[in-house]
Design a protein around this motif. Structure first.
Motif: not given
Length: 226
Positions: A85, A21, A32
């Motif tokens: 994530d 990510t 992210v």
């Protein structure tokens, strides 16, 4: 800029989620989301060292943090694609996630990615993984982002030259607990996505970071084509 695509990335500890990510989040128009970055320090501290509660955050805190992030991202027009994530990490979180997207970013597509890695590789990666306390100023002094070692000295950070340390959650007792918890929740995550009509694409997390990044990029390009 309209939030058009949400990509949750989940998988066992040391599968390469954060490395993936981080690389994808550097692309233009991308961002992210990491839950721990939006949670009060007191809650993080309470979950940092217990094998039973390691990383576990209550649903109210999760929903509050996620709602705030999605709403702020949409209002600011900051990104058209967000990579999540290691989130969602339970079936209940999948349902919260999809509900909040529908409320704050209607029309946003979801492409879920699961990284699958054999246990031997997970333990090997965790054993060698290091973090930098200087480069990552974690609020509870528990850095999570993998550091790149110097080519001259593998014990020092390539970025700042500081000494690298093992990640706290990679201690054998804690790592075993984290892997076991993932195994207990993975089916619920997949089932919740399936119930909502979201396909979960499994990728080989045992491949190199470059190969995995390319595989996800290719997947997203294909899914955007008519």
């Amino acid at each position: 800029m309209t939030l058009a695509l949400a990509v949750p990335v989940f998988g066992p500890p040391a599968a390469g989620k954060t490395t993936l990510t981080a690389a994808l989040g550097q692309m233009p128009g991308c961002a992210v989301f990491r839950l721990r970055e939006h949670v009060p320090e007191t809650i993080l501290a309470a979950t940092a060292t217990s094998a039973e509660r390691l990383g576990w955050i209550d649903d109210f805190t999760v929903v509050t943090a996620l709602r705030g992030y999605i709403d702020a991202t949409v209002q600011a027009g900051a990104a058209h694609t967000v990579f999540f994530d290691n989130f969602p990490s339970t079936g209940a979180q999948v349902r919260f996630f999809l509900m909040l997207l529908e409320q704050h970013a209607p029309g946003c597509a979801v492409r879920a990615v699961e990284l699958a890695v054999d246990t031997t590789t997970l333990y090997r990666r965790a054993f060698h993984r290091r973090v930098c306390h200087h480069c990552e100023r974690d609020p509870i002094r528990d850095p999570r982002l993998p550091a790149v070692p110097s080519t001259d000295d593998a014990q020092r950070c390539a970025r700042c030259g500081g000494i690298l340390h093992p990640r706290r959650g990679d201690a054998p007792r804690l790592l075993r607990a984290r892997i076991q918890r993932y195994r207990q929740t993975a089916d619920g995550i997949r089932q919740a996505f399936a119930a909502a009509g979201v396909t979960v694409t499994q990728l080989d997390g045992g491949a190199s970071a470059e190969q995995t990044t390319k595989a996800v990029t290719t997947l997203l390009i294909r899914s955007s084509q008519p």
